[in-house]
Design a protein around this motif. Structure first.
Motif, PDB file in Angstrom:
ATOM      1  N   HIS A   1       1.045  -1.323   0.017  1.00  0.00           N
ATOM      2  CA  HIS A   1      -0.040  -0.053  -0.009  1.00  0.00           C
ATOM      3  C   HIS A   1       0.944   1.103   0.032  1.00  0.00           C
ATOM      4  O   HIS A   1       0.661   2.315  -0.713  1.00  0.00           O
ATOM      5  CB  HIS A   1      -1.030  -0.231   1.263  1.00  0.00           C
ATOM      6  CG  HIS A   1      -2.039   0.840   0.989  1.00  0.00           C
ATOM      7  ND1 HIS A   1      -3.497   0.630   1.281  1.00  0.00           N
ATOM      8  CD2 HIS A   1      -1.936   2.226   0.525  1.00  0.00           C
ATOM      9  CE1 HIS A   1      -4.167   1.648   1.277  1.00  0.00           C
ATOM     10  NE2 HIS A   1      -3.316   2.631   0.778  1.00  0.00           N
TER      11      HIS A   1
ATOM     12  N   CYS B   1      -6.187   9.035   2.373  1.00  0.00           N
ATOM     13  CA  CYS B   1      -6.220   7.479   2.278  1.00  0.00           C
ATOM     14  C   CYS B   1      -6.639   7.063   3.470  1.00  0.00           C
ATOM     15  O   CYS B   1      -5.943   7.412   4.707  1.00  0.00           O
ATOM     16  CB  CYS B   1      -4.829   6.818   1.812  1.00  0.00           C
ATOM     17  SG  CYS B   1      -4.711   5.186   1.546  1.00  0.00           S
TER      18      CYS B   1
ATOM     19  N   HIS C   1      -0.499   1.479   6.520  1.00  0.00           N
ATOM     20  CA  HIS C   1       1.020   1.979   5.836  1.00  0.00           C
ATOM     21  C   HIS C   1       2.281   1.719   6.667  1.00  0.00           C
ATOM     22  O   HIS C   1       1.772   1.337   7.677  1.00  0.00           O
ATOM     23  CB  HIS C   1       0.799   3.433   5.491  1.00  0.00           C
ATOM     24  CG  HIS C   1      -0.187   3.748   4.690  1.00  0.00           C
ATOM     25  ND1 HIS C   1      -1.248   4.299   5.260  1.00  0.00           N
ATOM     26  CD2 HIS C   1      -0.432   4.172   3.297  1.00  0.00           C
ATOM     27  CE1 HIS C   1      -2.528   4.626   4.430  1.00  0.00           C
ATOM     28  NE2 HIS C   1      -1.953   4.331   3.229  1.00  0.00           N
TER      29      HIS C   1
ATOM     30  N   HIS D   1       1.551   4.269  -2.991  1.00  0.00           N
ATOM     31  CA  HIS D   1       1.640   5.786  -3.078  1.00  0.00           C
ATOM     32  C   HIS D   1       2.806   6.383  -3.822  1.00  0.00           C
ATOM     33  O   HIS D   1       2.518   7.246  -4.181  1.00  0.00           O
ATOM     34  CB  HIS D   1       1.638   6.180  -1.544  1.00  0.00           C
ATOM     35  CG  HIS D   1       0.362   6.197  -0.859  1.00  0.00           C
ATOM     36  ND1 HIS D   1      -0.387   7.169  -0.080  1.00  0.00           N
ATOM     37  CD2 HIS D   1      -0.714   5.059  -0.615  1.00  0.00           C
ATOM     38  CE1 HIS D   1      -1.291   6.913   0.481  1.00  0.00           C
ATOM     39  NE2 HIS D   1      -1.478   5.394   0.059  1.00  0.00           N
TER      40      HIS D   1
END
Ligand SMILES: [Zn+2]
Length: 237
Positions: free
Chosen positions: A97, A203, A207, A101
């Motif tokens: 994830h 988001c 992360h 980004h």
């Protein structure tokens, strides 16, 4: 303010709680630190220990705001339980994830603000992102792999902050996709994930706290999906 425990306490992977509702094969918990899935990200997995044994939590179905934790057992459970989130699965998904980004940041920069039309993070160490890119050479997209891996190695800190929704919507580039933008939290703020010096965007997923915690990635395939859509598939190396 965070309204999800996996946002405020991302390091809590083992917790005790009560079952507040149950049906065969699923339970609602008083509190849960799992990521429920959504925005293209698969949900956490976990092991549930109850008075009579253990069951696996294989996913979460959100129904009318209630999180039904789906079990691999049809037993009807109740009482006090302990839950252990699958740390390896959480780490894999958080790596992919965070890397998505970084990929998004370079596509946004190199391809004149190209927007995201879809994203998916899978449990098998692969992911994909779709971008609205009408006329670009797929080799240029493949060529981003080296820059992405250099950014991973550079060890950029990754932080979460909260902005009022209207402010986030007005800021150029913060909300890049109608398809994967997180909903505002209960108090009307939206969560921004900031990769220091590289990227900031709305988001709701899980992360890493530093890009260097990720393994390198490989761009495995670039496909044309319709006239505007480019699908970039990637995997942890
Ligand atoms: Zn994210």
């Amino acid at each position: 303010m965070p309204s999800y425990l996996y946002h405020s306490d991302p390091d809590t992977l083992v917790f005790e709680t009560e079952i507040v509702d149950s049906r065969p094969g699923a339970v609602v918990l008083e509190r849960s630190w799992l990521h429920p899935g959504g925005g293209g990200q698969v949900s956490d997995r976990a092991m549930l220990r109850h008075a009579g044994g253990t069951a696996r939590i294989t996913g979460i179905a959100v129904e009318e705001g209630r999180w039904w934790h789906l079990l691999d057992s049809e037993d009807r459970l109740d009482g006090r339980i302990e839950v252990g989130i699958d740390a390896e699965h959480r780490s894999l998904v958080s790596q992919l994830h965070t890397d998505s980004h970084i990929l998004n940041a370079f596509v946004f920069r190199r391809f004149e603000g190209a927007l995201v039309t879809g994203a998916q993070i899978n449990a098998d160490g692969t992911g994909r992102m779709d971008f609205d890119l009408p006329d670009f050479d797929n080799d240029r997209l493949r060529g981003l792999e080296e820059e992405i891996n250099a950014a991973i190695r550079a060890g950029h800190p990754v932080e979460a902050r909260y902005l009022p929704f209207e402010e986030a919507r007005a800021a150029p580039g913060l909300i890049r996709s109608a398809a994967v933008a997180p909903p505002p939290t209960a108090d009307g703020t939206v969560r921004i994930i900031d990769i220091s010096g590289l990227d900031a965007q709305a988001c709701g997923g899980t992360h890493l706290t530093n890009t260097a915690q990720s393994r390198p990635i490989r761009i495995t395939k670039v496909e044309n999906k319709g006239r505007h859509n480019r699908r970039v598939r990637f995997a942890l190396d």
